[in-house]
Design an enzyme around this catalytic site. Sequence first.
Site, PDB file in Angstrom:
ATOM      1  N   ASP A 188      45.831  72.871  11.536  1.00  0.00           N
ATOM      2  CA  ASP A 188      46.532  74.012  12.110  1.00  0.00           C
ATOM      3  C   ASP A 188      48.036  73.959  11.851  1.00  0.00           C
ATOM      4  OD1 ASP A 188      47.214  76.226  13.579  1.00  0.00           O
ATOM      5  OD2 ASP A 188      46.961  75.265  15.531  1.00  0.00           O
TER       6      ASP A 188
ATOM      7  N   THR B 245      48.535  75.533  25.009  1.00  0.00           N
ATOM      8  CA  THR B 245      47.926  76.864  25.012  1.00  0.00           C
ATOM      9  C   THR B 245      48.100  77.506  23.643  1.00  0.00           C
ATOM     10  OG1 THR B 245      48.562  77.056  27.318  1.00  0.00           O
ATOM     11  CG2 THR B 245      47.896  79.085  26.223  1.00  0.00           C
TER      12      THR B 245
ATOM     13  N   ASP C 252      49.921  80.352   9.068  1.00  0.00           N
ATOM     14  CA  ASP C 252      49.087  79.617  10.006  1.00  0.00           C
ATOM     15  C   ASP C 252      47.658  79.394   9.505  1.00  0.00           C
ATOM     16  OD1 ASP C 252      47.773  78.625  12.203  1.00  0.00           O
ATOM     17  OD2 ASP C 252      48.241  80.310  13.524  1.00  0.00           O
TER      18      ASP C 252
END
Length: 466
Positions: free
Chosen positions: A105, A146, A298
């Site tokens: 990621d 988060t 991303d």
Amino acid sequence: MLSSMPFALIVLLSIPLETLAVPRPLIPAAGQSVPLKRKAQVTRNESEWAEWAKSQRDAVMAKYSPQRKKRSTGVNLIVNQGLDSSFYGSVAVGTPPVAFDVILDTGSADLWIADTHCDSTCAGTGNFDPSKSSSFQNLSKVFDVTYGSGEAMGTLGQDVVQMAGFSVQKQQFGAVTATSSNFLQNPVTGLIGLAWQSLAASGAMPFWQALASGGYWDSPLMGFQLTRFLNDSSAGNLEPGGSLSMGFVNESLYTGTIDYQNIPNGQASYWLQAITALTVQGKSISLPSGAASYAAIDTGTTLVAGPSSGIQAIYAQIPGSHPGSGQWEGFYSYPCNADVVVEISFGGPSWSISPADFQFTATGPSSTDCYGAFYEIPTAEGSPPWIVGDTFLKNVYSVFRYDPPSVGFAALSETALAMNGANAVVPTPTIGADTAIVTANSATPAHTLGHLTLVISAIFGLLFLL
Ligand SMILES: *[C@@H]1O[C@H](CO)[C@@H](O)[C@H](O)[C@H]1NC(C)=O
Ligand SMILES: *[C@@H]1O[C@H](CO)[C@@H](O)[C@H](O)[C@H]1NC(C)=O
Ligand SMILES: *[C@@H]1O[C@H](CO)[C@@H](O)[C@H](O)[C@H]1NC(C)=O
Ligand SMILES: *[C@@H]1O[C@H](CO)[C@@H](O)[C@H](O)[C@H]1NC(C)=O
């Protein structure tokens, strides 16, 4: 912020390059020893001794001077999960090392692994068992991160973490005991954040950044090639996903030159780029300048999200498109038989997204309308307005460069393109919990990561501390 961070000790593992190419269990070999032999007595005159003394001193200085650190490169093979939904690789954690599948990621900066105490939200098998690692340290701090798509919670710990042949001693990571539902899809048991430390919820130095900033890579960058199986009706749930290289770019995976664009204003947190031009079917969409058109590049996001003004302008160029509703709010449908070509420029060349990636999925079982891969998200404080995910990244070779902080793209080579939709063996980074019980005594000779290396690591660790 940097100076308050715990110092991570990093060492290079002496794994031959060919073994780096395939993620595999890192099993310590039986202890190795080198027989000592007495040397014949040396007789030297004065000038010979002087020369010897100088060469010894020079050699030691060269070996330990910061500029002459041993540099290296490594590769992690990627798995494409759920028709390009996510791309995962593997890390090994602890002593003895156990491998875990983790989402790769570039849109976040924390590493975490589901802990054996994780509740039913974690995928189940193969979770990290801190009690089985002799080098694990519980830092007794709450870990909570988060994401756009969920949350992971647990405690912060540290241990030896290895990836692509590199090892970071005392890498901090979250031992996670709860995630939001459906975050982890078996066999994935965690996530490795490959963005910058300033973005880390834990504040910890990310694995990649420890290596890049320490000068351990031949070139201070990571290269990604991601495969496409979205439009292959015979594709399985797991397919070969491409590769992540650390410390070099793989020249056989791209053609032409890599166009690098700096991260705007040196704001290295996300891998930010400014979208300077965007066309749909050759027609250009008007975009605001500056921060209102920043995009996070991303690998951990499947599609492309953008502000409603930009997304509406895109679908306005596609005849027969309609906004979705209910669960599909923010999405748009359009006739599946339209070949939609979106091109994006980040200040350099325009990069084209194939219609196969734009066409996300049919709106229903026998529908002739399809949802597009670009969707609207509300703008949020502190987040870039655009998130450019795998829909785009499957169409380019992408490079995430530490110094100068920049993102580079190049056209995929024939070799890379041939991997899209191809029948090939899925890399098997997954080894599950079984490996945790492999001991030095039962190791097979094929594995080259020996105790010797771990001992050398420990010695280097001490040298670092001195
Ligand atoms: C030392 O030995 C080397 C090589 O045997 C010789 O060339 C040199 O002249 C010697 N130096 C002295 C100071 O004896
Ligand atoms: C770390 O210690 C805390 C208590 O300080 C405990 O609640 C937690 O379960 C421990 N975590 C791990 C991964 O051992
Ligand atoms: C998928 O899309 C790519 C790019 O448009 C195309 O080259 C390929 O032939 C397509 N594959 C299938 C199975 O339709
Ligand atoms: C570069 O990519 C090619 C094609 O996938 C692969 O065969 C080769 O092993 C890669 N090189 C390295 C050093 O990983």
